[in-house]
Design an enzyme around this catalytic site. Sequence first.
Site, mmCIF file in Angstrom:
data_model
loop_
_atom_site.group_PDB
_atom_site.id
_atom_site.type_symbol
_atom_site.label_atom_id
_atom_site.label_comp_id
_atom_site.label_asym_id
_atom_site.label_seq_id
_atom_site.Cartn_x
_atom_site.Cartn_y
_atom_site.Cartn_z
ATOM 1 N N HIS A 167 0.827 -1.212 0.000
ATOM 2 C CA HIS A 167 0.000 0.000 0.000
ATOM 3 C C HIS A 167 0.860 1.260 0.000
ATOM 4 O O HIS A 167 0.951 1.978 0.982
ATOM 5 C CB HIS A 167 -0.962 -0.008 1.189
ATOM 6 C CG HIS A 167 -2.084 -0.980 1.019
ATOM 7 N ND1 HIS A 167 -2.150 -2.172 1.703
ATOM 8 C CD2 HIS A 167 -3.174 -0.949 0.203
ATOM 9 C CE1 HIS A 167 -3.246 -2.828 1.333
ATOM 10 N NE2 HIS A 167 -3.877 -2.117 0.421
ATOM 11 N N HIS A 207 -6.920 6.992 -3.128
ATOM 12 C CA HIS A 207 -7.832 6.032 -2.499
ATOM 13 C C HIS A 207 -7.214 5.255 -1.319
ATOM 14 O O HIS A 207 -7.959 4.695 -0.515
ATOM 15 C CB HIS A 207 -8.392 5.045 -3.529
ATOM 16 C CG HIS A 207 -7.479 3.895 -3.798
ATOM 17 N ND1 HIS A 207 -6.362 4.008 -4.588
ATOM 18 C CD2 HIS A 207 -7.488 2.618 -3.327
ATOM 19 C CE1 HIS A 207 -5.733 2.852 -4.605
ATOM 20 N NE2 HIS A 207 -6.381 1.989 -3.856
HETATM 21 ZN ZN LIG Z 1 -5.910 0.118 -2.933
#
Ligand SMILES: [Zn+2]
Length: 439
Positions: A167, A207
């Site tokens: 991430h 996001h």
């Molecule tokens: Zn994602």
Amino acid sequence: ASALQISRWEKKMKKNSQDVTRDVRVRSRAGFETERRGSHPYIDFRIFHSNSEIEVSVSARNVRRLLSFQRYLRSSRFFRGITVPNSSNILDDDYNGQAKCMLEKVGNWNFDIFLFDRLTNGNSLVSLTFHLFNLHGLIEHFQLDTMKLRRFLVMVQEDYHSQNPYHNAVHAADVTQAMHCYLKEPKLSKSLTPWDVLLSLIAAATHDLDHPGVNQPFLIKTNHYLATLYKNTSVLENHHWRSAVGLLRESGLFAHMSLENRQLMESQIGDLILATDISQQNEYLSMFRSHLDRGDLCLENANHRHFILQMALKCADICNPCRTWELSKQWSEKVTEEFFHQGDIEKKYHLGVSPLCDRQTETIANIQIGFMTYLVEPLFGEWARFSNTRLSQTMLGHLGLNKASWKGVQREQSGSGDDVDPAFEEMDSDILPQEPRLS
Ligand SMILES: [Zn+2]
């Protein structure tokens, strides 16, 4: 959907989120407060002392080393007067040239974001998103100040944690690139307004903003303040959204727009980002399915368009298994590394290891096959019904091939004899829905 489909794997995914409200449209009514920049999800290990008899001795210094988030590192570097030197070596021009060359094929599904990130010296998110804003004519249409735009994108990129294996800003750039591919699909491109494209690209780029590299169950069981703040519901997604709004306001990128439009933008970006909460996938998917069954999607209708953009962003977010094997495999390794890292921390602090996070019992192949079977295939199957194009067929093709490859790996591992984990075999039979288990 039969009861049999509620696999062990799905149960694992849901195990820790059963108390969570399942309202797809759930959102805080308290307006649009942002999270202060720098309010990164720092995980305070002192909490483990307070309500547990297990004595964990870990100095503040060690804690920082263990989960030293991007923000902490950068601010401490700043306060110590250390600046990261701008690399201005002789190769940069050449790399820049190659990166520019790659951008000419930014709409290509085979786009290699890892290579692009290396060529841009770790600036893939800024370079790619800026390029897409330009390509879609958004700078001109919305009269954007390119300096403010660049500054906004740099802040976004910096607020991703580069030490997260998965991430991080490269994942955000990858999702943004995928989103661009979907926006170009005929059904969408002919009905989308510049406003829709603007929101889609911003939502894709932001996001997972300030993602701590651990999942929601971890934040809940460690009593993290974000879990409290968002009442254990879409904790991370709410944080990503509020952080994005914070940066939008700080950058002043849309200061020239009316307050009404800015508020609309903030709330619509929220709807898009909140849709990426994987624990809500079934709700979105059944809505999508019933629209497709009824054939009542009308893209002249702004609400329908925004629903499709939510689905598109969901697809972009979990499209890794639909890329070529070379790209897909790298993503699988990264996401597993992040899961296992969380598992290691949970073991170390006796927190109970989260599903999919135990490196002793899980394998990358098992995790991928489960993920593909229960989340990716159903989503992309419906997406291909909605947009039956060459791209959709290409994605389903890669998905099938990649799954076969992981099954090959699985067979190899189980064939090697000695060290087969019993949990592995149990799972193997669980995740093969096509086997005649109904009889
Ligand atoms: Zn994602």
